[in-house]
Design an enzyme around this catalytic site. Structure first.
Site, PDB file in Angstrom:
ATOM      1  N   ASP A  93      -0.440   2.968  15.466  1.00 20.06           N
ATOM      2  CA  ASP A  93      -0.353   4.401  15.706  1.00 20.06           C
ATOM      3  C   ASP A  93      -1.598   4.793  16.494  1.00 20.06           C
ATOM      4  O   ASP A  93      -2.482   3.984  16.718  1.00 20.06           O
ATOM      5  CB  ASP A  93      -0.259   5.152  14.377  1.00 20.06           C
ATOM      6  CG  ASP A  93      -1.584   5.137  13.639  1.00 20.06           C
ATOM      7  OD1 ASP A  93      -1.816   6.025  12.838  1.00 20.06           O
ATOM      8  OD2 ASP A  93      -2.372   4.221  13.891  1.00 20.06           O
ATOM      9  N   GLY A  95      -3.812   7.131  15.732  1.00 23.77           N
ATOM     10  CA  GLY A  95      -4.934   7.629  14.956  1.00 23.77           C
ATOM     11  C   GLY A  95      -4.868   9.123  14.726  1.00 23.77           C
ATOM     12  O   GLY A  95      -5.527   9.646  13.828  1.00 23.77           O
ATOM     13  N   PHE A  97      -2.538  11.191  13.461  1.00 21.25           N
ATOM     14  CA  PHE A  97      -2.057  11.654  12.151  1.00 21.25           C
ATOM     15  C   PHE A  97      -3.074  11.393  11.048  1.00 21.25           C
ATOM     16  O   PHE A  97      -3.343  12.251  10.213  1.00 21.25           O
ATOM     17  CB  PHE A  97      -0.740  10.941  11.815  1.00 21.25           C
ATOM     18  CG  PHE A  97      -0.069  11.447  10.579  1.00 21.25           C
ATOM     19  CD1 PHE A  97      -0.125  10.720   9.392  1.00 21.25           C
ATOM     20  CD2 PHE A  97       0.596  12.657  10.577  1.00 21.25           C
ATOM     21  CE1 PHE A  97       0.492  11.185   8.242  1.00 21.25           C
ATOM     22  CE2 PHE A  97       1.216  13.133   9.433  1.00 21.25           C
ATOM     23  CZ  PHE A  97       1.160  12.401   8.276  1.00 21.25           C
ATOM     24  N   ASP A 267       9.148   3.775  10.055  1.00 20.30           N
ATOM     25  CA  ASP A 267       8.072   3.175   9.268  1.00 20.30           C
ATOM     26  C   ASP A 267       7.779   4.098   8.093  1.00 20.30           C
ATOM     27  O   ASP A 267       7.974   5.325   8.204  1.00 20.30           O
ATOM     28  CB  ASP A 267       6.793   3.009  10.108  1.00 20.30           C
ATOM     29  CG  ASP A 267       5.957   4.285  10.050  1.00 20.30           C
ATOM     30  OD1 ASP A 267       6.211   5.186  10.887  1.00 20.30           O
ATOM     31  OD2 ASP A 267       5.107   4.402   9.141  1.00 20.30           O
ATOM     32  N   CYS A 305      20.546  -8.366  -5.775  1.00 22.20           N
ATOM     33  CA  CYS A 305      19.532  -8.778  -4.793  1.00 22.20           C
ATOM     34  C   CYS A 305      19.237 -10.262  -4.940  1.00 22.20           C
ATOM     35  O   CYS A 305      19.132 -10.774  -6.049  1.00 22.20           O
ATOM     36  CB  CYS A 305      18.253  -7.971  -5.035  1.00 22.20           C
ATOM     37  SG  CYS A 305      16.935  -8.355  -3.860  1.00 22.20           S
ATOM     38  N   CYS A 307      16.476 -11.720  -3.621  1.00 23.26           N
ATOM     39  CA  CYS A 307      15.091 -11.946  -3.183  1.00 23.26           C
ATOM     40  C   CYS A 307      14.356 -12.798  -4.211  1.00 23.26           C
ATOM     41  O   CYS A 307      14.828 -13.012  -5.340  1.00 23.26           O
ATOM     42  CB  CYS A 307      14.372 -10.606  -2.985  1.00 23.26           C
ATOM     43  SG  CYS A 307      13.624  -9.917  -4.476  1.00 23.26           S
ATOM     44  N   CYS A 310      13.940 -11.160  -7.658  1.00 21.73           N
ATOM     45  CA  CYS A 310      15.165 -10.991  -8.452  1.00 21.73           C
ATOM     46  C   CYS A 310      15.780 -12.326  -8.875  1.00 21.73           C
ATOM     47  O   CYS A 310      16.525 -12.383  -9.848  1.00 21.73           O
ATOM     48  CB  CYS A 310      16.173 -10.157  -7.671  1.00 21.73           C
ATOM     49  SG  CYS A 310      15.557  -8.491  -7.408  1.00 21.73           S
ATOM     50  N   HIS A 336      10.085  -7.133  -3.490  1.00 18.69           N
ATOM     51  CA  HIS A 336      11.476  -6.668  -3.645  1.00 18.69           C
ATOM     52  C   HIS A 336      11.747  -5.381  -2.856  1.00 18.69           C
ATOM     53  O   HIS A 336      12.768  -5.259  -2.170  1.00 18.69           O
ATOM     54  CB  HIS A 336      11.823  -6.426  -5.118  1.00 18.69           C
ATOM     55  CG  HIS A 336      13.117  -5.669  -5.245  1.00 18.69           C
ATOM     56  ND1 HIS A 336      14.349  -6.277  -5.131  1.00 18.69           N
ATOM     57  CD2 HIS A 336      13.354  -4.341  -5.381  1.00 18.69           C
ATOM     58  CE1 HIS A 336      15.293  -5.362  -5.208  1.00 18.69           C
ATOM     59  NE2 HIS A 336      14.721  -4.174  -5.345  1.00 18.69           N
TER      60      HIS A 336
END
Ligand SMILES: C=CCOC(=O)Nc1nc2cc3[nH]c(NC)nc3cc2c(=O)[nH]1
Ligand SMILES: [Zn+2]
Length: 373
Positions: A93, A95, A97, A267, A305, A307, A310, A336
């Site tokens: 970004d 900077g 924000f 994001d 899930c 992953c 899980c 997760h």
């Protein structure tokens, strides 16, 4: 061309877009969710784990890296890719924000922004030229124009003056950018919650030929319906053959609704932030795994899930680790949550391919929120 967007298909049910973002560090399927690595790391995750879960692009923050360790050190390390040992894509970004939201801001003027470091209190200054200098040193594949995200709510007069300055700052960013062939500079549309100002900002920002455009000034406390209204007047004015990036958005409902309104990139710190206090996103909705009711629940966090978390651990174990403030616990909930959102984006892309994103939205909302929100 540093970054090239390829439009693959438009969902017949919603108008949502399926695309590919070609970058010097790989090709990313869009719509895409980008994990946030504020201080040059996606908190508690290794690059290998991020790759394993399918992430092709992560975000890092210019403000933080400027303050610590300093962009010169990162440059000497070979830029961010060398520093963090990540050979896929990175977005930084500008900077803007963070300066407004983190530091105790001293002054915003035409030249730039004066503020005090939130770490040391030392007086600092960032201008459009300085932001681009830092981002050129960091070497991200996608860099952002230095903009002002007006507070919410804000007077129309303030929003108009701020957006006009953001337009002038964009031109200075373009002029200061040393590596346009390696790093794609995105412009940022502002305009607050005023439809006509949004449309004017979109026209002004897209009058500058750039590889991509972001929609700023949203997800700043307004209702989701108001955010969706602003998207509806903005995305139609952005070129179809360029990516659209909505910053700071990442709850499951906002991701789906944003894609339906023509957004390609997102994001948000939400998945990593809530993981740290034991809150997770699952196919059955939110599960606050630190709650006492999971003390003897030996089932997986999310039965649907596959992953690492899980497949190998129970809710009872996760609850214990979080309660005991064990680092492994937030690693497992973070893994997760990121996996869940990356998989959600995969399901969204599949639904676009099959022209059924509205049906997917309705079914997903029913399951996740228990009612048709
Ligand atoms: C972050 C990537 C590049 O963004 C910039 O360089 N500038 C910028 N960042 C924002 C970040 C936001 N997060 C939220 N909500 C959590 N709203 C945001 C709005 C902006 C914005 O208007 N401008
Ligand atoms: Zn999982």
């Amino acid at each position: 061309m540093a970054v090239r967007y390829e439009l693959i298909k438009i969902c017949k049910q919603t108008g949502a877009r399926l695309g590919r973002l070609h970058t010097p560090h790989g090709t990313i399927d869009t719509p895409v969710f980008m994990p946030v690595g504020t201080q040059a790391t996606v908190k508690t995750m290794s690059p290998e784990e991020l790759k394993e879960m399918g992430s092709g692009i992560i975000l890092s923050n210019t403000y933080h890296l400027f303050l610590r360790p300093g962009h010169e050190i990162v440059k000497e390390a070979g830029g961010l890719h060398g520093f963090i040992n990540w050979d896929r894509a990175i977005l930084t970004d500008s900077g803007g924000f963070q300066v407004f939201s983190l530091s105790d801001l001293r002054k915003i003027e035409e030249e730039g922004v004066s503020f005090r470091s939130h770490l040391s209190g030392q007086p600092l200054f960032i201008s459009p030229e300085k932001s681009i200098e830092i981002q050129n040193a960091l070497g991200a594949d996608i860099i952002m124009a230095f903009d002002e995200c007006p507070p919410y709510p804000a007077e129309r007069r303030y929003v108009r003056d701020s957006m006009d300055r953001t337009h002038r700052w964009l031109k200075r960013c373009v002029g200061a950018h040393q590596r346009p062939e390696d790093q794609a500079l995105f412009g940022i549309v502002q305009g607050g919650m005023y439809k006509d100002l949004r449309q004017e900002s979109a026209k002004q920002i897209t009058s500058v030929e750039l590889p991509g455009y972001a929609i700023g000034g949203l997800s700043v406390g307004e209702s989701k319906d108001l955010m969706y209204e602003m998207l509806e007047v903005t995305t139609p004015l952005l070129p179809q053959n360029k990516p659209r990036y909505l910053m700071g958005v990442g709850s499951p409902d906002a991701l789906v609704e944003g894609v339906i309104r023509g957004v390609d990139m997102f994001d948000c710190v939400l998945p990593t932030r809530i993981a740290r206090n034991g809150t997770t996103m699952t196919s059955q909705g939110r599960v606050v795994v630190r709650n006492a009711k999971y003390a003897r629940d030996f089932t997986p966090l999310d039965p649907e899930c596959d992953c690492y978390t899980c497949r190998n651990y129970s809710r009872a174990y996760l609850r214990h680790l979080i309660k005991a403030d064990e680092t492994f616990g937030i690693r497992l909930t973070t893994y997760h949550n990121l996996y869940f959102l990356l998989r959600l984006m995969e399901q969204i892309r599949q639904a676009i391919l099959e022209d059924r994103l509205q049906d997917f939205r309705d079914a997903f909302f029913e399951k996740y929120y228990g009612s048709d929100e």
